[in-house]
Design a protein around this motif. Structure first.
Motif, short mmCIF file in Angstrom:
data_model
loop_
_atom_site.label_atom_id
_atom_site.label_comp_id
_atom_site.label_asym_id
_atom_site.label_seq_id
_atom_site.Cartn_x
_atom_site.Cartn_y
_atom_site.Cartn_z
N ARG A 138 0.67 -1.39 0.25
CA ARG A 138 -0.12 -0.50 -0.19
C ARG A 138 0.60 1.30 -0.40
O ARG A 138 2.03 1.59 0.56
CB ARG A 138 -0.86 -0.38 1.27
CG ARG A 138 -1.68 -1.03 1.41
CD ARG A 138 -2.70 -0.80 2.66
NE ARG A 138 -3.81 -2.53 2.55
CZ ARG A 138 -4.72 -2.09 1.69
NH1 ARG A 138 -4.96 -1.17 1.18
NH2 ARG A 138 -5.73 -2.88 1.69
N LEU A 139 0.26 1.99 -0.58
CA LEU A 139 0.64 3.61 -0.59
C LEU A 139 0.77 5.18 -0.21
O LEU A 139 -0.80 4.47 -0.96
CB LEU A 139 1.49 3.76 -2.38
CG LEU A 139 1.88 4.76 -2.71
CD1 LEU A 139 3.36 5.40 -1.20
CD2 LEU A 139 3.07 4.93 -3.66
N ALA A 140 0.46 5.45 0.73
CA ALA A 140 0.10 6.84 0.82
C ALA A 140 -0.85 7.99 0.25
O ALA A 140 0.57 7.90 -1.44
CB ALA A 140 0.68 7.08 2.00
N VAL A 194 14.48 5.40 5.96
CA VAL A 194 15.59 6.25 6.37
C VAL A 194 15.74 6.82 5.22
O VAL A 194 16.57 8.48 5.05
CB VAL A 194 17.20 4.95 6.36
CG1 VAL A 194 18.57 5.57 6.34
CG2 VAL A 194 16.68 4.94 7.87
N GLN A 195 16.01 6.73 3.77
CA GLN A 195 15.89 7.04 2.93
C GLN A 195 15.29 8.42 2.57
O GLN A 195 15.27 9.65 2.78
CB GLN A 195 16.21 6.75 1.59
CG GLN A 195 17.73 5.93 1.04
CD GLN A 195 17.82 4.72 0.31
OE1 GLN A 195 16.62 5.08 -0.42
NE2 GLN A 195 18.08 4.16 0.75
N ASP A 196 13.76 8.21 3.39
CA ASP A 196 12.62 9.34 3.54
C ASP A 196 12.75 10.47 3.73
O ASP A 196 12.79 11.78 3.82
CB ASP A 196 11.33 8.43 3.49
CG ASP A 196 10.79 8.08 2.72
OD1 ASP A 196 10.67 7.88 1.29
OD2 ASP A 196 8.95 7.28 3.39
N ALA A 197 13.77 10.43 5.38
CA ALA A 197 13.84 11.03 6.65
C ALA A 197 14.76 11.76 6.11
O ALA A 197 15.37 13.15 6.36
CB ALA A 197 14.31 10.36 7.24
N PHE A 198 16.09 11.54 5.33
CA PHE A 198 16.71 11.99 4.64
C PHE A 198 16.27 13.01 3.54
O PHE A 198 17.14 14.09 4.01
CB PHE A 198 18.38 11.16 4.21
CG PHE A 198 19.53 11.54 3.82
CD1 PHE A 198 19.83 11.46 5.18
CD2 PHE A 198 19.99 11.33 2.99
CE1 PHE A 198 21.34 11.45 5.26
CE2 PHE A 198 21.94 11.92 3.02
CZ PHE A 198 22.59 11.97 4.78
N ASN A 199 15.58 12.98 2.56
CA ASN A 199 15.24 13.50 2.03
C ASN A 199 14.17 14.93 2.47
O ASN A 199 14.24 16.13 1.75
CB ASN A 199 14.10 13.05 1.11
CG ASN A 199 13.76 13.65 -0.25
OD1 ASN A 199 13.27 14.41 -0.13
ND2 ASN A 199 14.26 13.64 -1.12
N GLN A 229 13.90 -4.02 1.88
CA GLN A 229 13.66 -2.27 1.00
C GLN A 229 12.93 -1.74 1.95
O GLN A 229 13.82 0.27 1.92
CB GLN A 229 13.72 -2.32 -0.05
CG GLN A 229 13.68 -3.18 -0.86
CD GLN A 229 13.95 -3.97 -2.06
OE1 GLN A 229 13.06 -2.15 -3.02
NE2 GLN A 229 12.11 -4.68 -2.41
N GLY A 230 12.19 -2.08 3.08
CA GLY A 230 11.98 -1.12 4.18
C GLY A 230 12.10 -0.04 4.82
O GLY A 230 12.39 1.31 4.52
N ALA A 244 8.91 5.59 -4.02
CA ALA A 244 7.68 4.41 -2.89
C ALA A 244 7.21 3.73 -3.85
O ALA A 244 7.05 2.17 -4.24
CB ALA A 244 6.98 5.06 -1.88
N GLU A 245 7.05 4.03 -5.22
CA GLU A 245 5.66 3.77 -6.10
C GLU A 245 6.49 2.12 -7.04
O GLU A 245 6.33 1.21 -7.14
CB GLU A 245 5.46 4.31 -6.92
CG GLU A 245 3.85 4.48 -7.05
CD GLU A 245 3.29 5.86 -7.93
OE1 GLU A 245 4.60 6.79 -8.67
OE2 GLU A 245 2.42 6.69 -7.80
#
Ligand SMILES: Cc1cc2nc3c(=O)[nH]c(=O)nc-3n(C[C@H](O)[C@H](O)[C@H](O)COP(=O)(O)OP(=O)(O)OC[C@H]3O[C@@H](n4cnc5c(N)ncnc54)[C@H](O)[C@@H]3O)c2cc1C
Length: 514
Positions: free
Chosen positions: A301-303, A333-338, A327-328, A367-368
């Motif tokens: 699922r994707l928000a 962690v990479q979301d946070a970095f962005n 990968q999760g 994420a997609e």
């Protein structure tokens, strides 16, 4: 409870964030009158101190943002599940001076063979100075990231569950499960797959429910290693969702399909593992003395949105998918970095207008893509003849180095290219850790600032020097004259013209200081 004290006043750099108005945010209630609101004690409240929340807190602290992390659990997680940190995450650790700590606690492994567990060697010359994988227990990487955030001055309060919130023109009032209210400028939901923040925000989470459950655990076995090895090799030919691997100190990591075992709502038992092992292997290998047992599904699922006004989502709160390929955590962690430097820029007052929205524009498609590659991998694990035939075909194709490399670059996230507009291929990609005259490039990025790497020695960062560092190095191993790096290491500009550079400095780092 961990704590460090903050002054209650807003950032002291003389800059103030541009406020949102309720009109900017569809569907929001009018704010309570200013007099009724609690003071803005924090710039950002983060719900959840998993890997995503801890990384985000640290990134925000690099910019002196007042951060409070609320974690509902009183103690850190106790399960000892090993997770794989892939190349891009290891690069992020190197960029923030954390790689040595990670390597001390993890085990390096080759960076190949992850796609659908198809056993292939590491593709030739992966474009990274950190081209390996590190297996590390999830609680350990969480602890390292939390310690890093606290060292930088983040407050972490455990035993505090976010139960509600309301946002208005100036901030977000966050309500805890015990009724306490706290106020901050922004709230970020890093509260995992069942995210309270996402649900309260009313953001859709479309996708597929779980179709297949898998049991995973760590336990002892009652038969000799040689007996296990031969049997496991035989079964692995047909059953791809199965392994029984030595894990050190006499323990084995066991994965088996969960079909037909006890109630899904109940935690699995050692009997469930025995039953499933007997079904697919004809023996339960005498498993006993479990250290931990778990069950996971393949819900994907994707928000729909990563931001509604002053509330944002990151990590598993924004996306879930099966763990195949590991990968999760990396993705979160990479979301946070962005997000970290962009949200910090918004709070410090220098963010150009659309900067914060580039978080969703850049990370939602990533994420997609991860969701899609896990869907594909799950199909390839099926024991049905069709998927097995596709698996055989792909196994052949992966003998072509380019195919193998493409898939590994996907899983390890070093193939990501954000859309920064037309330009050379390097534009929008991350720059690898190259040698520069001071040592390694990533060693210059520990403070989370931008960097102009200038091989011409003619350019300047002028009025942006409070946000962007400058390095003149004609010897740097680059085949372009100059690059401007964002704080996340992605290439924001390539060229040698000062005016063009200034335009791009404005685009990413706002107006120059007077
Ligand atoms: C079997 C398995 C193997 C995996 N292997 C890998 C791997 O090899 N590599 C990889 O990258 N990923 C792997 N993953 C995925 C990884 O574990 C997750 O993607 C990762 O934990 C997500 O991190 P997060 O911080 O976003 O969320 P979480 O780790 O879920 O953290 C969320 C935190 O928020 C807290 N919380 C929840 N609600 C509230 C609230 N209301 N208020 C305050 N706090 C709250 C929770 O207690 C938790 O601490 C695996 C997953 C499974 C199931």
């Amino acid at each position: 409870m961990h704590s460090s004290q903050f002054p209650a006043e807003p950032p002291s750099n003389g800059m103030v964030e541009r406020d949102l108005t309720v009109g900017d945010v569809p569907g929001l209630r009018s704010p309570a009158s200013g007099a009724d609101r609690a003071p803005l004690m924090f710039d950002v409240i983060i719900a959840g101190c998993g890997p995503t929340g801890a990384m985000l807190a640290a990134e925000l602290r690099l910019h002196d943002v007042r951060v409070l992390v609320l974690e509902k659990e009183t103690e850190p997680k106790s399960s000892v599940r090993i997770v794989g940190l892939h190349i891009r995450s290891l690069e992020l650790m190197a960029m923030r001076g954390l790689l040595e700590r990670v390597l001390q606690h993890g085990r390096q492994r080759p960076a190949g063979g992850f796609f659908a567990a198809i056993n292939k060697p590491v593709p030739k010359s992966l474009d990274s100075a950190h081209a390996y994988m590190v297996g590390i227990p999830q609680p350990v990487i969480e602890r390292l990231l939390e310690e890093h955030a606290i060292e930088l001055g983040a407050q972490v309060r455990r035993g505090c569950a976010v139960a509600g919130f309301e946002q208005d023109d100036e901030g977000v009032t966050v309500e805890l499960a015990d009724g306490q209210q706290l106020r901050s400028r922004y709230l970020v939901g890093c509260d995992g797959a069942r995210s309270t923040v996402r649900k309260l925000l009313g953001v859709g989470f479309p996708g597929e429910p779980s179709r297949t459950d898998t049991l995973m655990g760590e336990m002892k076995v009652g038969v000799p290693q040689e007996e296990i090895a031969a049997k496991v090799t035989e079964i692995s030919e047909t059953h791809k969702r199965f392994w029984l691997r030595p894990f050190g100190e006499g323990a084995y990591s066991v994965v088996v399909p969960a079909a037909g075992v006890s109630d899904r709502a109940e935690p699995p038992t050692i009997e469930d593992f025995k039953q499933q092992l007997r079904t697919i292997a004809g023996t339960d290998f005498g498993v006993h003395s479990p250290r931990w047992l778990s069950r996971f599904g393949d819900a994907t699922r994707l928000a729909e949105r990563y931001r509604v006004g002053r509330v944002l989502l990151a990590g598993d709160a924004a996306h879930i998918h099966p763990p195949i390929g590991g990968q999760g955590l990396n993705l979160g962690v990479q979301d946070a970095f962005n997000l970290g430097w962009k949200l910090a820029a918004q709070i410090r007052g220098w963010a150009p207008e659309p900067l914060l929205d580039t978080y969703q524009a850049e990370r939602h498609p990533v994420a997609e893509d991860v969701l899609d590659n896990t869907r594909a991998q799950m199909e390839l694990l099926s024991t049905e003849p069709g998927p097995q035939a596709v698996r055989r075909l792909l196994t052949e194709l992966m003998d072509l180095d380019e195919v193998n490399r493409h898939l590994i670059e996907k899983i390890t996230a070093i193939g990501i290219r954000y859309d920064f507009g037309a330009g050379p291929d390097l534009l929008g990609r991350r720059l690898r850790d190259i040698d520069v005259k001071q040592g390694h490039l990533y060693g210059l990025l520990h403070h989370g600032r931008g960097l102009l790497l200038d091989r011409t020695e003619r350019l300047t960062v002028g009025g942006w020097s409070d946000r962007v560092d400058y390095l003149a190095d004609p010897t740097a191993v680059l085949d372009v004259p100059c690059v401007l790096l964002r704080p996340d290491g992605h290439v924001a500009w390539i060229g040698d013209d000062q005016q063009d550079l200034d335009d791009h400095l404005s685009r990413w780092f706002g107006r120059p200081a007077d």
